[in-house]
Design a protein around this motif. Structure first.
Motif, mmCIF file in Angstrom:
data_model
loop_
_atom_site.group_PDB
_atom_site.id
_atom_site.type_symbol
_atom_site.label_atom_id
_atom_site.label_comp_id
_atom_site.label_asym_id
_atom_site.label_seq_id
_atom_site.Cartn_x
_atom_site.Cartn_y
_atom_site.Cartn_z
ATOM 1 N N UNK A 192 16.782 31.739 3.440
ATOM 2 C CA UNK A 192 16.186 31.194 2.213
ATOM 3 C C UNK A 192 15.016 32.056 1.740
ATOM 4 N N UNK A 193 14.253 32.594 2.673
ATOM 5 C CA UNK A 193 13.165 33.512 2.302
ATOM 6 C C UNK A 193 13.762 34.796 1.725
ATOM 7 N N UNK A 194 14.859 35.268 2.339
ATOM 8 C CA UNK A 194 15.536 36.463 1.805
ATOM 9 C C UNK A 194 16.050 36.163 0.391
ATOM 10 N N UNK A 195 16.537 34.939 0.184
ATOM 11 C CA UNK A 195 17.054 34.550 -1.145
ATOM 12 C C UNK A 195 15.954 34.662 -2.197
ATOM 13 N N UNK A 196 14.727 34.340 -1.802
ATOM 14 C CA UNK A 196 13.618 34.445 -2.755
ATOM 15 C C UNK A 196 13.396 35.906 -3.146
ATOM 16 N N UNK A 197 13.493 36.790 -2.155
ATOM 17 C CA UNK A 197 13.336 38.225 -2.447
ATOM 18 C C UNK A 197 14.512 38.701 -3.316
ATOM 19 N N UNK A 198 15.704 38.163 -3.038
ATOM 20 C CA UNK A 198 16.878 38.536 -3.849
ATOM 21 C C UNK A 198 16.649 38.160 -5.309
ATOM 22 N N UNK A 199 16.126 36.948 -5.520
ATOM 23 C CA UNK A 199 15.897 36.509 -6.907
ATOM 24 C C UNK A 199 14.886 37.415 -7.606
ATOM 25 N N UNK A 200 13.874 37.838 -6.849
ATOM 26 C CA UNK A 200 12.833 38.670 -7.451
ATOM 27 C C UNK A 200 13.309 40.098 -7.701
ATOM 28 N N UNK A 201 14.355 40.510 -6.964
ATOM 29 C CA UNK A 201 14.755 41.920 -7.054
ATOM 30 C C UNK A 201 16.116 42.126 -7.704
ATOM 31 N N UNK A 202 16.824 41.029 -7.994
ATOM 32 C CA UNK A 202 18.150 41.169 -8.596
ATOM 33 C C UNK A 202 19.258 41.394 -7.585
ATOM 34 N N UNK A 203 18.987 41.190 -6.312
ATOM 35 C CA UNK A 203 20.054 41.320 -5.297
ATOM 36 C C UNK A 203 20.784 39.979 -5.155
ATOM 37 N N UNK A 204 21.854 39.990 -4.343
ATOM 38 C CA UNK A 204 22.690 38.800 -4.179
ATOM 39 C C UNK A 204 22.644 38.353 -2.715
ATOM 40 N N UNK A 205 22.088 37.175 -2.460
ATOM 41 C CA UNK A 205 21.876 36.717 -1.077
ATOM 42 C C UNK A 205 23.182 36.527 -0.307
ATOM 43 N N UNK A 206 24.273 36.190 -1.015
ATOM 44 C CA UNK A 206 25.560 36.006 -0.316
ATOM 45 C C UNK A 206 26.009 37.342 0.275
ATOM 46 N N UNK A 207 25.828 38.390 -0.506
ATOM 47 C CA UNK A 207 26.244 39.725 -0.032
ATOM 48 C C UNK A 207 25.328 40.176 1.101
ATOM 49 N N UNK A 208 24.048 39.877 0.968
ATOM 50 C CA UNK A 208 23.106 40.250 2.036
ATOM 51 C C UNK A 208 23.472 39.497 3.316
ATOM 52 N N UNK A 209 23.778 38.194 3.182
ATOM 53 C CA UNK A 209 24.132 37.387 4.362
ATOM 54 C C UNK A 209 25.401 37.934 5.019
ATOM 55 N N UNK A 210 26.392 38.312 4.205
ATOM 56 C CA UNK A 210 27.625 38.895 4.771
ATOM 57 C C UNK A 210 27.289 40.193 5.505
ATOM 58 N N UNK A 211 26.435 40.983 4.874
ATOM 59 C CA UNK A 211 26.093 42.288 5.451
ATOM 60 C C UNK A 211 25.362 42.174 6.770
ATOM 61 N N UNK A 212 24.401 41.267 6.847
ATOM 62 C CA UNK A 212 23.670 41.156 8.120
ATOM 63 C C UNK A 212 24.452 40.302 9.117
ATOM 64 N N UNK A 213 25.193 39.318 8.593
ATOM 65 C CA UNK A 213 25.910 38.394 9.484
ATOM 66 C C UNK A 213 27.082 39.027 10.199
ATOM 67 N N UNK A 214 27.572 40.165 9.678
ATOM 68 C CA UNK A 214 28.712 40.803 10.345
ATOM 69 C C UNK A 214 28.264 41.577 11.595
ATOM 70 N N UNK A 215 26.967 41.691 11.779
ATOM 71 C CA UNK A 215 26.437 42.222 13.044
ATOM 72 C C UNK A 215 26.577 41.103 14.073
ATOM 73 N N UNK A 216 27.376 41.357 15.137
ATOM 74 C CA UNK A 216 27.670 40.284 16.115
ATOM 75 C C UNK A 216 26.396 39.706 16.719
ATOM 76 N N UNK A 217 25.340 40.528 16.786
ATOM 77 C CA UNK A 217 24.105 40.012 17.390
ATOM 78 C C UNK A 217 23.449 38.967 16.485
ATOM 79 N N UNK A 218 23.781 39.000 15.205
ATOM 80 C CA UNK A 218 23.168 38.055 14.264
ATOM 81 C C UNK A 218 24.128 36.909 13.955
#
Ligand code: UGA
Length: 432
Positions: free
Chosen positions: A219-245
């Motif tokens: 949710x904190x990352x989502x706030x940064x996404x809103x401020x920067x024009x990024x997409x939190x779903x894509x960020x979550x997919x990107x970090x979540x595909x790391x098995x450690x996360x």
């Protein structure tokens, strides 16, 4: 094995039913005579997929019984599980009076060796106090052991969670008690983690806090996404595909609710404070969670300018899908925030409306019998809970029903491109 479960709430009832399902003989004790009557007749007081069938089947086979007598339960069982409520107090610490009362009741009827298991979520060191209490109040001087066996079931998928657990945690200091507990869980064929009592109690609070931390993190990352024009779903997919996360619990939204996370995080903070090791990280987790709702409301205010007298539809009342549980639901908070500002709210929820009315949680809001009925004439629609049903509503019909085609999706349930394709203005969380 013969098992007794004291407390037929969420955890007690699902555990009792599933223990009976795998072949144990279970006697559930509850001090609410009306609930006991209902359960004996095969009815269940909560909505939980798959539970009713299991209760009915096992009551019929005689493996699952219900009583109001603690003595009957304790006399007829080798192991006694305590699964009574542990509600929060105003300062965040846990009200342990139900646990203490049950410990005294067990002590009063204990005649021979029993394993007493704490299944309720409790702060670390509660097991030690339960053992002290039983020792003090047991005039017969009977032998017993106390074990901690926390529960990790999620509402809405409690039955599969219990039947196929990721792990079973057994915390105890006696080999005899641990051997008996292993037998209880043998039919579930799950990995068993044996610890001391304090560690088992801590595992529960630490697990729930970690999951809440994951949610607040995204949710904190989502706030940064809103401020920067990024997409939190894509960020979550990107970090979540790391098995450690891992991708689970990285869904941004208007925050976590329910009867577990808010209470358990507050309790973990309180016990850490008491132990002299303030857990400031978790205080930040709580703060971010509150901020998510405030930011969402600010978005609605920004778009509608004045909320007073605006017709707003809200889809979702429960704290998450596939449950009828409306306790500590962010959706309920959002509805009440809107009502406070003078908006006319019409809400719809597939399972939560009865309990919302029963507990008078959203007095002042109208209730509709379908998502489209709720949206009739609305100047904005809010998605507050991610029920699948909402994603299959016909968007052309929705647009025709609404006064203004404006959607605030607090759970990122809908596909932005598809919704915008139908001419809606669509705002969600962390997606530009
Ligand atoms: C939670 C834990 O997940 C269980 O493991 C635990 O046994 C249980 O608490 C308990 O202590 O008894 P539950 O409260 O049923 O289970 O619900 P969750 O599925 O964990 O959801 C909690 C809240 O987090 C919901 O409001 C949900 O909407 C929110 N959430 C969840 C998010 O906002 N994002 C996510 O990615 C996941």
């Amino acid at each position: 094995m013969k098992l007794c479960i004291i407390g037929s709430g969420y955890v007690g009832l699902v555990s009792g039913a599933c223990f009976a399902e795998v072949g144990h003989h279970v006697i559930c004790v509850d001090n609410d005579a009306r609930k006991v009557e209902m359960l004996r007749a095969g009815g269940i007081p909560i909505y939980e997929p798959g539970l009713e069938e299991i209760v009915k089947r096992n009551v019929a086979s005689g493996r699952l019984e219900f009583t109001t007598s603690t003595e009957e339960g304790v006399d007829g069982s080798e192991i006694v599980f305590i699964a009574v409520p542990t509600p929060p107090q105003a300062d965040g610490s846990v009200d342990l009076s139900y646990i203490e009362k049950v410990a005294r009741e067990i002590a009063g009827v204990l005649k021979e060796y029993r394993v007493i298991v704490d299944k309720s979520t409790v702060p670390v060191k509660t097991g030690e106090k339960v053992a002290d209490t039983i020792r003090r109040y047991n005039k017969a001087g009977a032998d017993f052991d106390v074990v901690s066996n926390p529960e990790f079931l999620r509402e809405g998928c409690a039955v599969p969670d219990l039947m196929n657990p990721d792990r079973v945690v057994i915390g105890g200091n006696s080999e005899r008690a641990i051997a008996l507990m292993r037998r209880v869980y043998e039919p579930f064929m799950a990995p068993v983690i044996v610890t001391d009592i304090n560690s088992a109690e801590l595992i529960k609070h630490a697990a729930n806090s970690f999951l809440a931390l994951k949610i607040s993190y995204i949710n904190a990352v989502a706030q940064v996404c809103e401020a920067s024009g990024a997409d939190v779903e894509k960020v979550a997919d990107g970090i979540g595909s790391d098995k450690r996360i891992g991708r689970n619990f990285l869904n941004a939204g208007i925050g976590y609710g329910g009867s577990c996370f808010p209470k358990d995080i507050a309790a973990f903070i309180a016990i850490s404070d008491q132990l002299g090791v303030p857990f400031n990280l978790l205080k930040e987790v709580q703060r971010i969670n509150r901020t998510q709702r405030d930011r969402f409301l600010a978005k609605i205010r920004e778009a509608l300018w004045v909320l007073k007298d605006k017709k707003i539809a809200v889809w979702g009342i429960t704290f998450k899908p596939d449950t009828d549980d409306v306790r500590t639901s962010v959706a309920v908070d959002v509805i009440n925030d809107l009502l406070k500002e003078g908006a006319h709210v019409t809400a719809y929820d597939p399972k939560g409306m009865e309990k919302a009315v029963e507990f008078k949680l959203i007095d002042g809001a109208k209730l509709a019998s379908s998502p489209l009925e709720a949206a009739q004439g609305a100047e904005a629609l809010i998605v507050a809970t991610e029920w699948k049903e909402f994603d299959s509503v016909d968007l052309a019909e929705l647009k025709a029903a609404m006064h203004t085609p404006l959607i605030f999706d607090g759970r990122n349930l809908l596909d932005p491109e598809r919704v915008r394709g139908f001419g809606f203005t669509y705002l969600s969380v962390g997606r530009s």
